[in-house]
Design an enzyme around this catalytic site. Sequence first.
Site, PDB file in Angstrom:
ATOM      1  N   ASP A   7       1.504  57.896  48.989  1.00 51.69           N
ATOM      2  CA  ASP A   7       0.680  58.986  49.511  1.00 51.69           C
ATOM      3  C   ASP A   7       0.754  58.992  51.036  1.00 51.69           C
ATOM      4  OD1 ASP A   7      -1.268  60.854  50.083  1.00 51.69           O
ATOM      5  OD2 ASP A   7      -2.944  59.475  49.687  1.00 51.69           O
ATOM      6  N   ASN A  25      -0.740  61.351  53.100  1.00 51.05           N
ATOM      7  CA  ASN A  25      -1.814  62.018  53.850  1.00 51.05           C
ATOM      8  C   ASN A  25      -3.222  61.634  53.409  1.00 51.05           C
ATOM      9  OD1 ASN A  25      -1.802  63.265  51.421  1.00 51.05           O
ATOM     10  ND2 ASN A  25      -1.765  65.363  52.212  1.00 51.05           N
ATOM     11  N   ASP A  49      -4.858  61.707  50.579  1.00 52.33           N
ATOM     12  CA  ASP A  49      -5.657  62.413  49.567  1.00 52.33           C
ATOM     13  C   ASP A  49      -5.629  61.685  48.218  1.00 52.33           C
ATOM     14  OD1 ASP A  49      -3.127  62.950  48.649  1.00 52.33           O
ATOM     15  OD2 ASP A  49      -3.348  65.143  48.646  1.00 52.33           O
ATOM     16  N   ASP A  87       3.212  61.952  47.369  1.00 51.75           N
ATOM     17  CA  ASP A  87       3.766  63.240  47.787  1.00 51.75           C
ATOM     18  C   ASP A  87       5.184  63.077  48.318  1.00 51.75           C
ATOM     19  OD1 ASP A  87       3.321  62.271  50.515  1.00 51.75           O
ATOM     20  OD2 ASP A  87       1.202  62.720  50.110  1.00 51.75           O
ATOM     21  N   ASP A 115      13.829  66.973  37.593  1.00 54.40           N
ATOM     22  CA  ASP A 115      13.369  67.110  36.219  1.00 54.40           C
ATOM     23  C   ASP A 115      13.411  68.597  35.870  1.00 54.40           C
ATOM     24  OD1 ASP A 115      11.934  66.364  33.749  1.00 54.40           O
ATOM     25  OD2 ASP A 115      11.271  64.629  34.915  1.00 54.40           O
ATOM     26  N   ASP A 156      13.849  67.598  30.192  1.00 56.32           N
ATOM     27  CA  ASP A 156      12.682  67.250  29.398  1.00 56.32           C
ATOM     28  C   ASP A 156      12.791  67.775  27.965  1.00 56.32           C
ATOM     29  OD1 ASP A 156       9.865  66.168  29.808  1.00 56.32           O
ATOM     30  OD2 ASP A 156       9.398  68.135  28.969  1.00 56.32           O
ATOM     31  N   GLU A 182      16.571  64.355  27.656  1.00 58.63           N
ATOM     32  CA  GLU A 182      15.559  63.580  26.933  1.00 58.63           C
ATOM     33  C   GLU A 182      15.550  64.132  25.515  1.00 58.63           C
ATOM     34  OE1 GLU A 182      10.861  62.359  26.938  1.00 58.63           O
ATOM     35  OE2 GLU A 182      11.482  64.425  27.191  1.00 58.63           O
ATOM     36  N   HIS A 212       7.981  56.979  32.771  1.00 56.60           N
ATOM     37  CA  HIS A 212       6.578  57.360  32.960  1.00 56.60           C
ATOM     38  C   HIS A 212       5.838  57.572  31.645  1.00 56.60           C
ATOM     39  CE1 HIS A 212       8.806  60.952  32.163  1.00 56.60           C
ATOM     40  NE2 HIS A 212       7.690  61.615  31.972  1.00 56.60           N
ATOM     41  N   ASP A 213       6.530  57.474  30.521  1.00 53.12           N
ATOM     42  CA  ASP A 213       5.894  57.651  29.210  1.00 53.12           C
ATOM     43  C   ASP A 213       5.773  56.337  28.444  1.00 53.12           C
ATOM     44  OD1 ASP A 213       5.780  60.439  29.540  1.00 53.12           O
ATOM     45  OD2 ASP A 213       7.774  60.711  28.672  1.00 53.12           O
TER      46      ASP A 213
HETATM   47  C1  GLC Z   1       8.439  64.603  28.029  1.00 53.29           C
HETATM   48  C2  GLC Z   1       7.901  63.975  29.291  1.00 53.29           C
HETATM   49  C3  GLC Z   1       6.437  63.739  29.122  1.00 53.29           C
HETATM   50  C4  GLC Z   1       5.777  65.078  28.896  1.00 53.29           C
HETATM   51  C5  GLC Z   1       6.407  65.838  27.734  1.00 53.29           C
HETATM   52  C6  GLC Z   1       6.021  67.273  27.755  1.00 53.29           C
HETATM   53  O1  GLC Z   1       8.368  63.749  26.953  1.00 53.29           O
HETATM   54  O2  GLC Z   1       8.615  62.822  29.599  1.00 53.29           O
HETATM   55  O3  GLC Z   1       5.869  63.076  30.210  1.00 53.29           O
HETATM   56  O4  GLC Z   1       4.415  64.881  28.652  1.00 53.29           O
HETATM   57  O5  GLC Z   1       7.806  65.812  27.780  1.00 53.29           O
HETATM   58  O6  GLC Z   1       6.629  67.941  28.820  1.00 53.29           O
HETATM   59 CA    CA Z   2      -0.867  62.965  49.298  1.00 51.98          CA
END
Ligand code: GLC
Ligand code: CA
Length: 556
Positions: free
Chosen positions: A21, A23, A25, A29, A98, A200, A256, A329-330
């Site tokens: 981050d 700034n 908040d 970013d 993405d 995605d 994905e 991230h999942d």
């Molecule tokens: C993919 C992403 C996930 C998102 C889902 C819907 O699986 O990796 O984070 O919630 O698609 O877009």
């Molecule tokens: Ca920020």
Amino acid sequence: MKRAWWKEQVVYQIYPRSFCDSNGDGIGDLNGIRSRLDYLQALGVRILWLSPIYRSPNDDNGYDIADYQAIMEDFGTMEDFDALLADVHARGMRLVMDLVVNHTSDEHPWFVESRSSRDNPKRDFYIWREGKADGTPPTNWGGCFSGSAWERDEGSGMYYLHFFSKKQPDLNWENPAVRDAVFDMMTWWCEKGIDGFRMDVISMISKPQEPWTDAPTYGGLYGSSEVTCNGPRVHEFLQEMNRRVLSRYDLMTVGETAGVTIEEAKRYANVDGTELNMVFQFEHVGLDAGPDGKWCTKRISIPALKANLSRWQQELEGKAWNSLFFCNHDQPRVASRLGDQSPRSAKCIATALHLMQGTPYVYQGEELGMTNYPFTSLEEFRDIESLNAFRELTQAGLREPEELFRAIAYKSRDNARTPMQWDDTENAGFTTGTPWIAVNPNYRTINANAEQADPDSVWHYYRKLIALRQDSPWSDVVVYGHYALLAPEDEAVFAFTRTLEERKLLIVCNLSAERRTFRVPEEVVWTRSDQILGNMDGTLEREMSLAPWQAGVWSL
Ligand code: GLC
Ligand code: CA
């Protein structure tokens, strides 16, 4: 095998909200990312993939896009993006975006128009159907974030399809105007000079053939959303995308692909290059699912993991290209999921992953051995999937709250989304404000500053692994060498060789917290036994006594 830069380089995934981050908040970013490019360059990664940074109401942290050609206010401006792209390129690195085109946000102007009336020109950009005569949705299909995959719209009384949250309506790829709009948008980004797309849930864009019927339920309340994976026209759509956009630029593309089989993967990522470069498959991270799906605390069985990864290694060789990952991230943190949270276990797991054939992905913080968060209450979660699952399954009386809480704490996507741990100052140096999600309390010991200063850290180990693949005398073997599994039945030791012509590497990883004796199979012979990388000093012997989580790589 045909050479390509995206086969030879290591990808680093940034989840911008939680990275840095700039700034105060409390939200990461673009300028925060810019300020950490030195760090990424020192680690050695050459390709950066950014989770979505587009304008979004953040129902699903940016995977619900309201404008594909604008930057989310929280993250900065298009000028900030252009500066980031220039900085990345100036360092000889590449930037992958993405691409979320299975669905948009319900606040995207296309959907706002689509829902406005039955005869709006954008109506068919999305998937609208009448409910059943008994007043229930068109089918029993469930969404990936709990609840029905259908939402009734008050205006027209019809239902729209949304395989994720009801604020993520699915686009209608059957409509050529949708494909035109998506391809135009992609071209716009390519013209800006980006270097690729991570696509995605791209295996879900082609919906099943109609008439649509109810799907089997697996102990849950709704029909399985698997019905929409690998639909009848998905390859046709991707080939069209390839012809019209991808083939015109020098890009890295990774799909994905939930629910992908090996046979399907050979089509998505075929070596002829008519679709994508590679796919993310999820079988190996599904090995700890239970009969009711992912919400359980079962551990991944090591023999099952070895068998699964090896099948993909063998079957895709020469036909399609693998991607290698445990974290994103999942997914929960691999140091907690497969390892015992110790630095040595993090290094051991990384050795196994990075020495297979395919393009490795490092998810932010993985290179520090970041762990799951010690969740103790529901208020600590931010993730829509976790929160909805808890509500739905406890309200329906399908799960005991305490037991389900433990499972969600273990598997929740929020484990991956706690802020990147930069140093031992307040909030781990992620922000000077209040972070949008709590920092893992172990940041005082697990952080980038401390690990960069310690030559024996997980960070330095990742740096060496990355260098071994990208800039070493063994690079070709690591990238292109043939993979062969050894001792498949061993309960804990993951051992394999990589061979390219005369050159051979042996990789031995004790994926357990116990000392193990391992006999190197007779078929492996050596004249030299130099350990070229390892998380301990290791001598190659026919009969080896491996310390807990010991890993080594030998050049034979
Ligand atoms: C993919 C992403 C996930 C998102 C889902 C819907 O699986 O990796 O984070 O919630 O698609 O877009
Ligand atoms: Ca920020």
